[in-house]
Every structure is written in structure tokens, then in C-alpha cells.
Write a protein that holds these residues in place. Structure first.
Motif, PDB file in Angstrom:
ATOM      1  N   GLY A 250      -1.793 -36.560  46.717  1.00  0.00           N
ATOM      2  CA  GLY A 250      -2.641 -36.813  45.562  1.00  0.00           C
ATOM      3  C   GLY A 250      -3.721 -37.862  45.789  1.00  0.00           C
ATOM      4  O   GLY A 250      -4.470 -38.191  44.869  1.00  0.00           O
ATOM      5  N   LEU A 251      -3.824 -38.388  47.002  1.00  0.00           N
ATOM      6  CA  LEU A 251      -4.885 -39.349  47.308  1.00  0.00           C
ATOM      7  C   LEU A 251      -5.911 -38.686  48.227  1.00  0.00           C
ATOM      8  O   LEU A 251      -5.530 -37.933  49.126  1.00  0.00           O
ATOM      9  N   THR A 252      -7.182 -39.008  48.024  1.00  0.00           N
ATOM     10  CA  THR A 252      -8.193 -38.551  48.968  1.00  0.00           C
ATOM     11  C   THR A 252      -8.276 -39.594  50.084  1.00  0.00           C
ATOM     12  O   THR A 252      -8.601 -40.753  49.843  1.00  0.00           O
ATOM     13  N   ILE A 253      -7.921 -39.175  51.294  1.00  0.00           N
ATOM     14  CA  ILE A 253      -7.870 -40.100  52.430  1.00  0.00           C
ATOM     15  C   ILE A 253      -9.061 -39.822  53.345  1.00  0.00           C
ATOM     16  O   ILE A 253      -9.246 -38.696  53.814  1.00  0.00           O
ATOM     17  N   SER A 254      -9.861 -40.859  53.597  1.00  0.00           N
ATOM     18  CA  SER A 254     -10.990 -40.724  54.523  1.00  0.00           C
ATOM     19  C   SER A 254     -10.485 -40.637  55.948  1.00  0.00           C
ATOM     20  O   SER A 254      -9.637 -41.441  56.355  1.00  0.00           O
ATOM     21  N   VAL A 255     -11.024 -39.694  56.701  1.00  0.00           N
ATOM     22  CA  VAL A 255     -10.677 -39.581  58.117  1.00  0.00           C
ATOM     23  C   VAL A 255     -11.932 -39.291  58.921  1.00  0.00           C
ATOM     24  O   VAL A 255     -12.946 -38.854  58.385  1.00  0.00           O
ATOM     25  N   GLY A 256     -11.844 -39.523  60.219  1.00  0.00           N
ATOM     26  CA  GLY A 256     -12.942 -39.222  61.135  1.00  0.00           C
ATOM     27  C   GLY A 256     -12.427 -39.436  62.532  1.00  0.00           C
ATOM     28  O   GLY A 256     -11.255 -39.795  62.726  1.00  0.00           O
TER      29      GLY A 256
ATOM     30  N   GLN B 206     -11.583 -31.409  58.695  1.00  0.00           N
ATOM     31  CA  GLN B 206     -11.378 -32.668  57.965  1.00  0.00           C
ATOM     32  C   GLN B 206     -12.290 -33.782  58.489  1.00  0.00           C
ATOM     33  O   GLN B 206     -12.717 -34.649  57.724  1.00  0.00           O
ATOM     34  N   TYR B 207     -12.569 -33.786  59.810  1.00  0.00           N
ATOM     35  CA  TYR B 207     -13.501 -34.789  60.342  1.00  0.00           C
ATOM     36  C   TYR B 207     -14.917 -34.518  59.836  1.00  0.00           C
ATOM     37  O   TYR B 207     -15.688 -35.440  59.589  1.00  0.00           O
ATOM     38  N   ILE B 208     -15.258 -33.248  59.710  1.00  0.00           N
ATOM     39  CA  ILE B 208     -16.626 -32.903  59.308  1.00  0.00           C
ATOM     40  C   ILE B 208     -16.856 -33.241  57.836  1.00  0.00           C
ATOM     41  O   ILE B 208     -17.859 -33.852  57.486  1.00  0.00           O
ATOM     42  N   ILE B 209     -15.907 -32.859  56.989  1.00  0.00           N
ATOM     43  CA  ILE B 209     -16.106 -33.208  55.575  1.00  0.00           C
ATOM     44  C   ILE B 209     -15.688 -34.655  55.297  1.00  0.00           C
ATOM     45  O   ILE B 209     -16.048 -35.231  54.288  1.00  0.00           O
ATOM     46  N   GLY B 210     -14.912 -35.246  56.220  1.00  0.00           N
ATOM     47  CA  GLY B 210     -14.651 -36.687  56.153  1.00  0.00           C
ATOM     48  C   GLY B 210     -13.467 -37.105  55.300  1.00  0.00           C
ATOM     49  O   GLY B 210     -13.244 -38.304  55.104  1.00  0.00           O
TER      50      GLY B 210
END
Ligand code: GLN
Length: 316
Positions: free
Chosen positions: A80-86, A70-74
Motif C-alpha cells: 500500500g505504499l508507493t516506493i521509489s526505486v531506480g 519499475q526503474y523506468i517509471i521510478g
């Protein structure tokens, strides 16, 4: 080179590196990098350029060294929401969607209560709880307010704000990095009925602010257990989002002792729990004056979500 050759390359590397589910991760890395749809990639197997393959090699090496997918693809999907992570923010987990589900059911019932009070009807629990989960956006009474403690990426606060467009949602977190993600996520989804504040738990709230609903997925891992977690978690996710202290319950104590003063009469607290914490935290909730304490199991049968109601007249 074709896209499925790249998947095969990535799969072999990830297998050798001992990644848990190497095919899923290889596909995610390659299809994300190529902005390709899985199905059409398998049907058409298009050519890819050398530049893209170099990028895929770099991403595969990162995953092979233990960095979470998830960190790599971000990003990650949550309710149902796309949540940005890093790096610096906890990756939202599927169990936490159960907390959101429970909070939505509660918010709808609360809203009905508020409306009945407004029309002069008698206070009391609503009978409208058929246990059916309805994820469609619902506009509650405008005064409904929700607080998400340890908001991290903002996933819980944002899912609630989106699905309760009339409510006011607040999220707090001690980490500036996490809040940058939370605010970015709010902006990306155009969610305006959420406010994020930096600070420890209730610290950043206005004096006298009270809520209908307090939710939290706080850090709850026992400190000495952190070293035994899989490397994706222990080496990459922020320790301060995991570490719940010597018995894992530091945040449960702080939240349950602080919540009564921050809840309206009859307000509800909903917490995500770690494995085996249900009995102790239920007891803690009762000691802090909460009633109707309820624990909801997750898909694996682990008592995962605790819900409790502020008993009338109790505000310590
Ligand atoms: N509330 C956030 C989540 O559920 C972050 C939780 C945390 O930092 N422990 O993902």
C-alpha cells in the motif's frame, strides 16, 4: 496522435523486443508518462502532443533494451505504499509482502505480551492469534523495536513503521545508494519512526541495542545462478542485493549467528528465503539456539518465510 496510438506503438516495440508482458508494460509506460488513468484513457482516448510521444518513444526503447519497468517509471507499490526505486536498489517483490504480514501479526502478539508483563501477569505466548490479517495501523507498546537488515529501498522497514506507528524501526544496508532511496521514501510518506543506518548487517547499531523483532529479505541467490536469471534482473538490479554467496546462504548464516545477541529474550527473527532453502535454514536456526521454527509458503507453494524465536536464556 491519440493516447491509444501510443500504446499500440509501444506494444509493438515491446513485443518485438521479447518483453514478457508487453501490453501491461506498454500501458504502464504510456499512462504514467501521460499521467492518465487507464480507464479514462480507454474511454476518452485523448490527443497527445509530439513532445509526449517522443518521451514515450524513449521510455519504450529503454524497456525494450531490458531495463525493468519499475526503474523506468521510478516506483512500485508495496504494502500500500508507493516506493521509489531506480538503478542501485532492489525492486521490492510481492512475496516480500508476506514477510511484512507475518511481522505485523508477530508484532501485535509481542505487544500484547509486553503489556501483560507490564501489568505483572505471567509471561508466555499469547493465545490471540486467530490467523486473521489486519492491516489497519496498530499502536503497540512504545518500547517495541524492530530491525530490518539489508533494508534496500526501505520497503519492509517503512511498511512496518507505517503500520506500527508506536514502534521504533531501524534499517541497515551497506549500500549508500539504497539508503538514499530508503530515506527519500521515508520522507515522501512522512514516516518518522524509522532510522536508517549505513553499514554491514548489525555493524552500524549502537552497542547493546536489542530488538523485539529482526526481519530481513537478504540477498539469497546462489552466485553461479545469477547469470541464468532474466536479463531485467541480471543486467540491471544490483548484484550485491542478489548474491548470497556460493550456496546462497551467506547472509542467512551471518544473520542467524548475529541475531541472538541482538534480540530481547523471546524475540523473533523473520527471514525471506530463496527457493529450496527452507530445510537448511530451519536447521541453521535451530543450531543457533532458536526454537519454534516455522516456515510459511508463498502463493506458489514455495517455503518463503522463516520465523523463529530466541529460546529463553540463549544470547551467545
Ligand atoms: N529488503 C529489501 C527488499 O525486500 C532489499 C533486499 C535486498 O537488497 N536483498 O526489497
Amino acid at each position: 496522435m491519440r493516447i491509444l496510438d501510443a500504446v499500440r506503438y509501444s506494444l509493438e516495440r515491446l513485443e518485438k523486443a521479447g518483453v514478457d508482458d508487453p501490453l501491461t508494460d506498454a500501458e504502464m509506460l504510456v499512462f504514467n508518462a501521460a499521467r492518465a488513468e487507464r480507464l479514462s484513457a480507454y474511454i476518452d482516448n485523448p490527443e497527445i502532443g509530439g513532445g509526449l510521444f517522443s518521451k514515450i518513444k524513449r521510455l519504450t526503447a529503454r524497456r525494450g533494451s531490458g531495463e525493468p519497468l519499475q526503474y523506468i517509471i521510478g516506483h512500485v507499490e508495496f504494502c500500500g505504499l508507493t516506493i521509489s526505486v531506480g538503478k542501485g536498489v532492489l525492486i521490492p517483490r510481492p512475496e516480500t509482502e508476506l514477510l511484512v504480514e507475518e511481522a505485523l501479526k508477530t508484532a501485535k502478539r509481542e505487544a500484547l505480551n509486553v503489556k501483560r508483563n507490564d501489568s505483572g501477569a505471567k509471561d508466555g505466548p499469547s493465545s490471540d492469534d486467530a490467523g486473521l490479517i489486519d492491516f489497519s495501523p496498530f499502536t503497540p507498546h512504545p518500547s517495541l523495536s524492530v530491525l530490518d537488515l539489508c533494508t534496500g529501498s526501505g520497503c519492509i522497514a517503512l511498511a512496518l513503521a507505517k503500520k506500527l506507528p508506536g514502534a521504533k524501526v531501524f534499517g541497515t544496508d551497506i549500500s549508500a545508494k539504497a539508503l538514499r532511496y530508503a530515506r527519500k521514501n521515508a520522507a515522501a510518506h512522512n514516516i518518522c519512526n524509522v532510522t536508517f543506518k549505513k553499514g554491514d548487517l548489525f555493524g552500524p547499531l549502537n552497542k547493546g541495542a536489542r530488538f523485539d523483532l529482526i526481519v530481513s529479505n537478504p540477498p539469497y541467490i546462489v552466485t553461479s545462478d545469477i547469470d541464468g536469471l532474466q536479463r531485467e534482473i541480471r543486467q540491471w538490479e544490483p548484484k550485491n542485493a542478489l548474491d548470497g554467496g556460493a550456496d546462497g546462504l551467506d547472509f542467512m548464516r551471518a544473520i542467524l549467528s548475529g541475531a541472538p545477541a541482538r534480540l530481547k529474550e523471546g524475540g523473533i527473527v523473520i527471514l525471506e528465503l530463496g527457493y529450496g532453502q527452507a530445510d537448511e535454514v530451519s536447521e541453521m536456526a535451530r543450531q543457533h539456539g532458536f526454537g519454534n521454527v516455522l516456515v510459511i509458503d508463498d502463493f506458489a507453494g514455495v517455503g518463503r518465510i522463516l520465523k523463529a524465536e530466541k529460546a529463553p536464556g540463549f544470547s551467545n
